[in-house]
Design an enzyme around this catalytic site. Structure first.
Site, PDB file in Angstrom:
ATOM      1  N   GLN A   1       6.339   2.385  -1.072  1.00 13.43           N
ATOM      2  CA  GLN A   1       5.019   2.124  -1.245  1.00 13.43           C
ATOM      3  C   GLN A   1       4.870   3.104  -1.917  1.00 13.43           C
ATOM      4  O   GLN A   1       4.594   4.208  -2.831  1.00 13.43           O
ATOM      5  CB  GLN A   1       4.181   2.659   0.419  1.00 13.43           C
ATOM      6  CG  GLN A   1       4.177   1.798   1.644  1.00 13.43           C
ATOM      7  CD  GLN A   1       3.116   2.115   3.019  1.00 13.43           C
ATOM      8  OE1 GLN A   1       3.688   3.373   3.545  1.00 13.43           O
ATOM      9  NE2 GLN A   1       2.829   1.134   3.236  1.00 13.43           N
TER      10      GLN A   1
ATOM     11  N   MET B   1       6.143   8.794  -1.940  1.00 16.67           N
ATOM     12  CA  MET B   1       7.775   9.841  -0.420  1.00 16.67           C
ATOM     13  C   MET B   1       7.824   8.383   0.422  1.00 16.67           C
ATOM     14  O   MET B   1       8.803   9.200   0.832  1.00 16.67           O
ATOM     15  CB  MET B   1       7.200  11.113   0.491  1.00 16.67           C
ATOM     16  CG  MET B   1       6.827  12.218  -0.751  1.00 16.67           C
ATOM     17  SD  MET B   1       8.427  13.596  -1.637  1.00 16.67           S
ATOM     18  CE  MET B   1       9.186  13.465   0.084  1.00 16.67           C
ATOM     19  N   HIS B   2       7.146   7.961  -0.340  1.00 19.30           N
ATOM     20  CA  HIS B   2       7.614   6.573   0.521  1.00 19.30           C
ATOM     21  C   HIS B   2       8.037   4.956   0.409  1.00 19.30           C
ATOM     22  O   HIS B   2       8.234   4.056   0.033  1.00 19.30           O
ATOM     23  CB  HIS B   2       5.784   5.400   1.343  1.00 19.30           C
ATOM     24  CG  HIS B   2       5.060   6.647   2.168  1.00 19.30           C
ATOM     25  ND1 HIS B   2       4.009   6.263   3.152  1.00 19.30           N
ATOM     26  CD2 HIS B   2       5.298   7.967   2.469  1.00 19.30           C
ATOM     27  CE1 HIS B   2       3.553   7.020   3.196  1.00 19.30           C
ATOM     28  NE2 HIS B   2       4.784   8.033   3.387  1.00 19.30           N
ATOM     29  N   TYR B   3      10.145   5.776   0.045  1.00 14.78           N
ATOM     30  CA  TYR B   3      10.818   5.411  -0.993  1.00 14.78           C
ATOM     31  C   TYR B   3      11.603   4.216   0.125  1.00 14.78           C
ATOM     32  O   TYR B   3      12.305   5.339   0.771  1.00 14.78           O
ATOM     33  CB  TYR B   3      11.131   5.437  -1.995  1.00 14.78           C
ATOM     34  CG  TYR B   3      10.033   6.838  -2.599  1.00 14.78           C
ATOM     35  CD1 TYR B   3       9.438   6.288  -2.977  1.00 14.78           C
ATOM     36  CD2 TYR B   3      10.686   8.400  -3.050  1.00 14.78           C
ATOM     37  CE1 TYR B   3       8.207   6.732  -4.174  1.00 14.78           C
ATOM     38  CE2 TYR B   3       9.367   8.651  -3.449  1.00 14.78           C
ATOM     39  CZ  TYR B   3       8.382   8.117  -3.840  1.00 14.78           C
ATOM     40  OH  TYR B   3       7.471   8.856  -4.057  1.00 14.78           O
TER      41      TYR B   3
END
Lengths: 581, 279
Positions: free
Chosen positions: A332, A501-503
């Site tokens: 994201q 942080m949404h990887y």
């Protein structure tokens, strides 16, 4: 010279939710567990007095020091990737508890559709609905199978919430009721209800009341002090590994968390992982930690990079579209959080108060909850309003047309400091053959090991879905009564900013060893004693925040590891699928 | 000034005194029932004599000396530039009055200015526009899950061998040079509108700067100016919490448990980290 240590049952790389849950479960089951964390040893005391916006939000105090290691980034396969050099451009967690300590606390279960997206999309819309370049796939596990793990994680974390009125089967309620609300959150709830939607309160890791979890860990009630996202909670009122699973593991006497241990290789011999090689960052000494089972439970970037550096698993090659490590990188990014900001001329909100997961949301435009026959994308996302509790540096939102600096900027930014709200679409991202991870040919870390390279571009699917979400957000914001509503603009291309942080992805789970790296216990297909746990297992990203799914998968993996330690072997039989990727 | 109107839902029922009393009760509850009560007691219980240490007295002029920028001339350019970005007006104090130039000087002398925690290994590609992957169009204000909690300034891709301290030294001198070449006077002597024109040239990347895009420098300057106006006064800006007072921001607080549901807007006398930590 490498110092060889005594063998343990399980060595875990990383101490966030993924590594923390595995550590707790395995040490509870009686196995000797060592968890390695490259960052510092931290305790609750390190977060007392952290209410400092400059140091934590703007200077990223809790994020990885990039001086020794970062990622490189490019949009296209023929481009030279450039390093992402500053912490303003990439946020990666570090220290004991990892990124799970400074998370905001929003907790969503993913949908039955998310776990079987390929089959369910084809079933409802036909094969043609999936673009040729899109490499989405079923997870090899269903929601019904995931449900007990979600339930366990929610109880461990003490999640405070209410069920999604159009949500899926739950075996039990959230362990705690929703948090107190605020006028802004109420306004969103009331407005969207009137519009015929099904709003509900964001399930939260900021606790609504004092709570003792099933492992006996105690947490406090959230004080709404506003310092959640980017911060550790100084009151033990935000659920994180430091107040839950790590103390649980510690109590067993079977667990050691070794900090300042920078893992550089998984050691591998004859089809088996034999342990890991790490450097003590305080002394520079190299250690080998042998183990019966190796668990990679670090951040997505690190899980991928360690496998590639250790030459374990077939690296993904976009030219032939074969290989599995680095495949289906998904995330994201900024395009997945676009919406509309409303400015209220005569209404003020106490927006300096709040909590990371204080908010409301609706799932009417999430997953496959709405008919996609006439839209040019698949999947969807939640629509959210959150009251994080904005700091003074951050609250400079000004209506469009206001210059970015100078007198008019200052006047508007001060006037609207407590008069603006944002609604956004937390949309899904689908995987593509051209979005992947590999090792960079040019840039290296402080050990001269190659950096991880990200190749990522937006697609029409992303842009169309973002446009759809912005439109819905604007309608809601207008109905909420804002005097000025500014829509976000859909960016042309990914801007190399990794601030969310949404990887995910790269070591994805599935049923076919040709298109997935791990089975549904997160066990590597070709290395029986190597488990890779975390968001790196997501084949694609759902339209909601990832933490609950990471937690649930960690419980699933723990079960698999115990099973493996007892019985050995592959826990799942791989199936060869014929469909091309 | 019209903007000063606080609207109909301004705080009404709760005086500051009432609020402080209430939050005292909250703190009492915490200490009694909290898990970490013992740990927090010392932090949360303010000693009465703390009130004697007003921030006016501790900030004073003692912190207002340069520790990074050597030339007084450079500092004057910095001061004048920040004042244009964040001018004094009828809303409240500007950058200079808030101590922003000293804040920036201190930031440049520290970890941020020295890029201590940034990746600074080569090779460096300075002409990244030509390399095709420069991007400074995005406004972070409307992008990313952390957008709501970030300084709303664009984030150009950082690909310079120079650290921020070096970029500032270079950039400030270039501001003066452009002023003299294009406007016939030192930057500090230009009329405010002309100063804005100079700054806009940097913002729009129309100025050549060796080693870094001029917009990179400009957005860093803008970011750190806003930070200096609103960061905790411990860093040398936001003097006497005037930035917070202007924005009706209360500073770091332990708890809003009792007020989170309040409909009315609540104005509180701000507190700083110093109040919070206690000594």
């Amino acid at each position: 010279m490498v110092i060889k240590l005594d063998k343990v049952d399980v060595v875990v790389v990383g101490t966030g939710w993924a590594g923390g849950v595995v550590s707790a479960e395995l040490s509870k089951a009686g196995y000797k567990v060592v968890a390695l964390e490259r960052g510092k040893n931290v305790t609750r005391e390190d977060y007392i007095g952290v209410k400092d916006e400059l140091r934590y939000t703007d200077r990223y105090e809790m994020m990885q020091n990039l001086a020794s290691e970062t990622i490189t980034s490019r949009n296209y396969i023929d481009e030279t990737a450039l390093p992402v050099r500053t912490r303003k451009e990439v946020m990666v967690g570090t220290d004991l508890g990892g990124g799970s300590v400074h998370w905001a606390g929003a907790t969503y279960r993913w949908k039955p559709y998310d776990f079987e997206i390929r089959s369910k999309t084809i079933e409802r819309y036909g094969e043609k609905k999936i673009p040729a370049d899109m490499t989405i796939q079923d997870w090899g596990i269903t929601y019904d199978e995931m449900e007990p793990y979600y339930d366990r994680w929610e109880k461990t974390a003490g999640i405070s919430g209410e069920p999604d009125p159009i949500g899926d089967m739950r075996s039990s309620d959230y362990p705690n009721p929703p948090m107190k609300s605020s006028p802004a959150v109420n306004l969103f709830m009331e407005t969207t209800k009137k519009m015929g939607y099904h709003p509900y309160r964001v399930p939260s890791g900021n606790l609504s009341q004092p709570y003792t979890n099933p492992d006996g860990e105690k947490m406090n009630q959230c004080m709404f002090c506003s310092f959640c996202s980017h911060y550790g909670c100084d009151f033990g009122a935000k659920s994180d590994p430091l107040v839950t699973v790590l103390p649980t593991a510690m109590k067993t006497g079977n667990f050691e968390a070794r900090t300042g241990a920078y893992v550089r290789r998984v050691l591998y011999n004859d089809g088996k992982a034999t342990g890991v090689l790490y450097t003590d960052v305080m002394t520079g000494e190299e250690f080998e930690q042998p183990a019966d089972v190796v668990v990679l439970a670090a951040f997505t970037f690190t899980n991928n990079r360690l496998l590639l550096l250790s030459k374990i698993g077939q690296p993904y090659d976009p030219k032939t579209r074969t290989g599995v490590i680095g495949r289906n990188f998904n995330a994201q990014f900024n395009i997945t959080f676009l919406g509309a900001r409303g400015y209220f001329k005569d209404k003020k909100f106490n927006y300096y108060m709040g909590a990371g997961a204080l908010g409301a949301t609706l799932s009417d435009f999430a997953g496959d909850n709405f008919d996609h026959s006439n839209v040019d994308f698949i999947n969807g996302g939640g629509i959210e309003l959150r009251q994080y509790g904005d700091g003074a540096i951050a609250t400079n939102h000004v209506p469009k047309g206001t210059p970015g600096w100078g007198e008019e900027f200052k006047k508007n930014s001060v006037y609207y400091a407590n008069r603006s709200l944002v609604v956004w679409y937390t949309m899904a991202t689908m995987s593509y053959w051209h979005n992947f991870l590999d090792l960079d040919p040019m840039y290296t870390d402080s050990f001269n090991d190659p950096l991880l390279r990200v190749t990522y571009k937006y697609t029409d699917q992303d842009r169309n879905m973002a446009k759809f979400g912005i439109e819905k957000s604007r309608e809601i914001m207008e109905a909420m009564g804002a005097d000025i509503v500014d829509e976000d603009e859909v960016p042309e291309e990914f801007d190399h900013i990794y601030d969310g942080m949404h990887y995910a992805g790269g070591v994805i789970m599935g049923t076919d060893p040709a298109t997935s790296a791990v089975n549904n216990y997160l066990q590597m297909w070709d290395v029986n004693n190597l488990f890779v746990v975390g968001a790196s297992a997501f084949p694609q990203f759902a339209g909601h925040h990832p933490t609950a799914t990471v937690g649930a998968l960690a419980y699933r993996a723990s079960e698999g590891i115990v099973n493996y330690l007892k019985n050995g072997g592959q826990l799942v039989k791989g199936e060869q699928k014929s469909h091309s990727i | 000034m019209a903007d000063k109107s606080t609207g109909t839902n301004e705080k009404s029922g709760m005086s500051r005194r009432t609020f402080i009393k209430n939050s005292g009760l909250v703190a009492g509850g915490l200490v009694g029932g909290g898990l970490f009560g013992g740990l927090l007691t010392n932090q949360f219980q303010k000693k009465p004599e703390l009130a004697a240490f007003s921030d006016e007295k501790i900030s004073g002029g003692l912190q207002e000396a340069r520790v990074f920028i050597n030339r007084a001339e450079d500092f004057k350019i910095l001061s004048a530039a920040t004042e244009r970005l964040f001018p004094k007006d009828d809303v409240g104090p500007g950058a200079i009055e808030l101590g922003v130039p000293y804040f920036i000087d201190k930031q440049l002398a520290g970890e941020w200015g020295m890029n201590a925690k940034e990746y600074m290994k080569g090779p460096f590609i300075t002409n990244i526009q030509a390399a095709g992957n420069h991007n400074n169009s995005g406004n972070q204000d409307s992008q990313g899950p952390n957008a709501a909690t970030q300084v709303p300034t664009p984030t150009p891709r950082y690909q310079s061998i120079l650290n921020r301290g070096e970029i500032f030294t270079l950039g400030l001198r270039r501001i003066d040079q452009v002023s003299q070449e294009d406007f016939g006077a030192r930057f500090v002597d230009l009329a405010p509108e002309k100063q804005d024109e100079v700054l806009r040239m940097f913002e729009e990347d129309k100025v050549e700067l060796k080693g870094v895009g001029s917009s990179n420098f400009f957005y860093m300057l803008l970011q750190v100016t806003i930070e200096g106006a609103y960061a905790d006064p411990v860093y040398g800006g936001n003097k006497d919490m005037m930035g917070w007072k202007m924005k009706e921001y209360p500073g770091p607080r332990m708890s809003y448990l009792d007020t989170i549901e309040a409909e009315e807007f609540i104005v509180m006398e701000p507190e700083s980290l110093r109040n919070y930590q206690g000594h």
